[in-house]
Design an enzyme around this catalytic site. Structure first.
Site, PDB file in Angstrom:
ATOM      1  CG  ASN A 279      -0.249  -0.418   2.590  1.00 10.00           C
ATOM      2  OD1 ASN A 279       0.207  -1.251   2.396  1.00 10.00           O
ATOM      3  ND2 ASN A 279      -1.420   0.643   3.544  1.00 10.00           N
TER       4      ASN A 279
ATOM      5  CD  GLU B 289      -1.921   4.636   4.628  1.00  9.90           C
ATOM      6  OE1 GLU B 289      -1.518   5.087   4.967  1.00  9.90           O
ATOM      7  OE2 GLU B 289      -2.567   3.719   4.717  1.00  9.90           O
ATOM      8  CG  ASN B 290      -1.415  11.968  -2.165  1.00  9.25           C
ATOM      9  OD1 ASN B 290      -1.810  12.242  -1.633  1.00  9.25           O
ATOM     10  ND2 ASN B 290      -1.013  10.788  -2.646  1.00  9.25           N
ATOM     11  CB  ALA B 291      -0.291  14.314   2.373  1.00  9.40           C
TER      12      ALA B 291
ATOM     13  CB  CYS C 190      -5.320  -0.992  -1.771  1.00 12.42           C
ATOM     14  SG  CYS C 190      -6.536  -0.399  -0.997  1.00 12.42           S
TER      15      CYS C 190
ATOM     16  CD  GLU D  46      -5.217  -6.343  -1.465  1.00 11.91           C
ATOM     17  OE1 GLU D  46      -4.985  -4.859  -1.420  1.00 11.91           O
ATOM     18  OE2 GLU D  46      -5.836  -6.730  -0.514  1.00 11.91           O
TER      19      GLU D  46
ATOM     20  CB  CYS E 273     -10.653  -3.058  -0.065  1.00 15.47           C
ATOM     21  SG  CYS E 273     -10.567  -2.104  -1.593  1.00 15.47           S
TER      22      CYS E 273
HETATM   23  N1  THU Z   1      -5.460  -1.917   3.060  1.00 17.61           N
HETATM   24  C1  THU Z   1      -4.471  -2.537   1.722  1.00 17.61           C
HETATM   25  O1  THU Z   1      -3.849  -2.182   0.880  1.00 17.61           O
HETATM   26  N2  THU Z   1      -5.067  -3.870   0.814  1.00 17.61           N
HETATM   27  C2  THU Z   1      -6.332  -3.956   1.799  1.00 17.61           C
HETATM   28  O2  THU Z   1      -6.649  -4.976   1.193  1.00 17.61           O
HETATM   29  C3  THU Z   1      -7.146  -3.533   2.587  1.00 17.61           C
HETATM   30  C4  THU Z   1      -6.301  -2.646   3.835  1.00 17.61           C
HETATM   31  C5  THU Z   1      -4.381  -0.587   2.590  1.00 17.61           C
HETATM   32  C6  THU Z   1      -5.128  -0.065   2.041  1.00 17.61           C
HETATM   33  C7  THU Z   1      -4.912   1.294   3.542  1.00 17.61           C
HETATM   34  O3  THU Z   1      -3.386   2.245   3.365  1.00 17.61           O
HETATM   35  C8  THU Z   1      -4.483   0.785   4.944  1.00 17.61           C
HETATM   36  O4  THU Z   1      -4.609  -0.684   4.112  1.00 17.61           O
HETATM   37  C9  THU Z   1      -5.661   0.954   5.925  1.00 17.61           C
HETATM   38  O5  THU Z   1      -7.069   0.493   5.449  1.00 17.61           O
END
Ligand code: THU
Length: 135
Positions: free
Chosen positions: A45, A47-49, A56, A58, A89
């Site tokens: 994963n 993330e971003n500000a 994600c 995946e 998700c």
């Molecule tokens: N996240 C994933 O990368 N994959 C998943 O299957 C569930 C959630 C990440 C998204 C976010 O960066 C962090 O987990 C919290 O939701």
């Protein structure tokens, strides 16, 4: 899928989980997909500000598969931390659907190994895929 392939997916997902960029949630996720040519592609994963812009794990693994020339997912493994199952998700279930079959295994792991095994059909029943666009 063989035990050896399951092991390859777990090792790849665990290695890439360590590179996750998750400063906002603190929740690191690694994912690995096995493509039709037997290759394993990993993603974490990012993330971003601007929170909704984050990706994600995946999504990263699928992008790596496509960039590497893969077009079919034979299995997916998602590895998270904590006690609860880290199932993909909703949006990622649809991302997987684009390249997988209803019976494709979606494996959920924790730091110590496999925790649960689903088929894509179980996670995304009556789904909409490429064939549904045909008129
Ligand atoms: N996240 C994933 O990368 N994959 C998943 O299957 C569930 C959630 C990440 C998204 C976010 O960066 C962090 O987990 C919290 O939701």
């Amino acid at each position: 899928m063989s035990e050896a392939d399951l092991d390859r997916l777990f090792v790849a997902a665990k290695a890439v989980q360590a590179r996750a960029y998750a400063p906002y949630s603190g929740f690191r996720v690694g994912a690995a997909v096995l493509s039709e040519d037997g290759a394993v592609h990993a993603g974490c994963n990012v993330e971003n500000a601007a929170y909704p812009v984050g990706n994600c794990a995946e999504a990263g693994a699928i992008a790596a598969m496509v960039a590497g020339g893969g077009r079919a997912i034979r299995a997916v493994l998602v590895l998270g931390e904590g006690e609860a199952l880290v199932t993909p998700c909703g949006a990622c279930r649809q991302r997987i659907r684009e390249f997988a079959e209803p019976q494709t295994p979606v494996l959920v792991a924790g730091p110590d190994g496999l925790r649960a095994r689903f088929t894509l059909e179980q996670l995304l029943p009556a789904s909409f895929g490429p064939a549904n666009l045909r008129r």
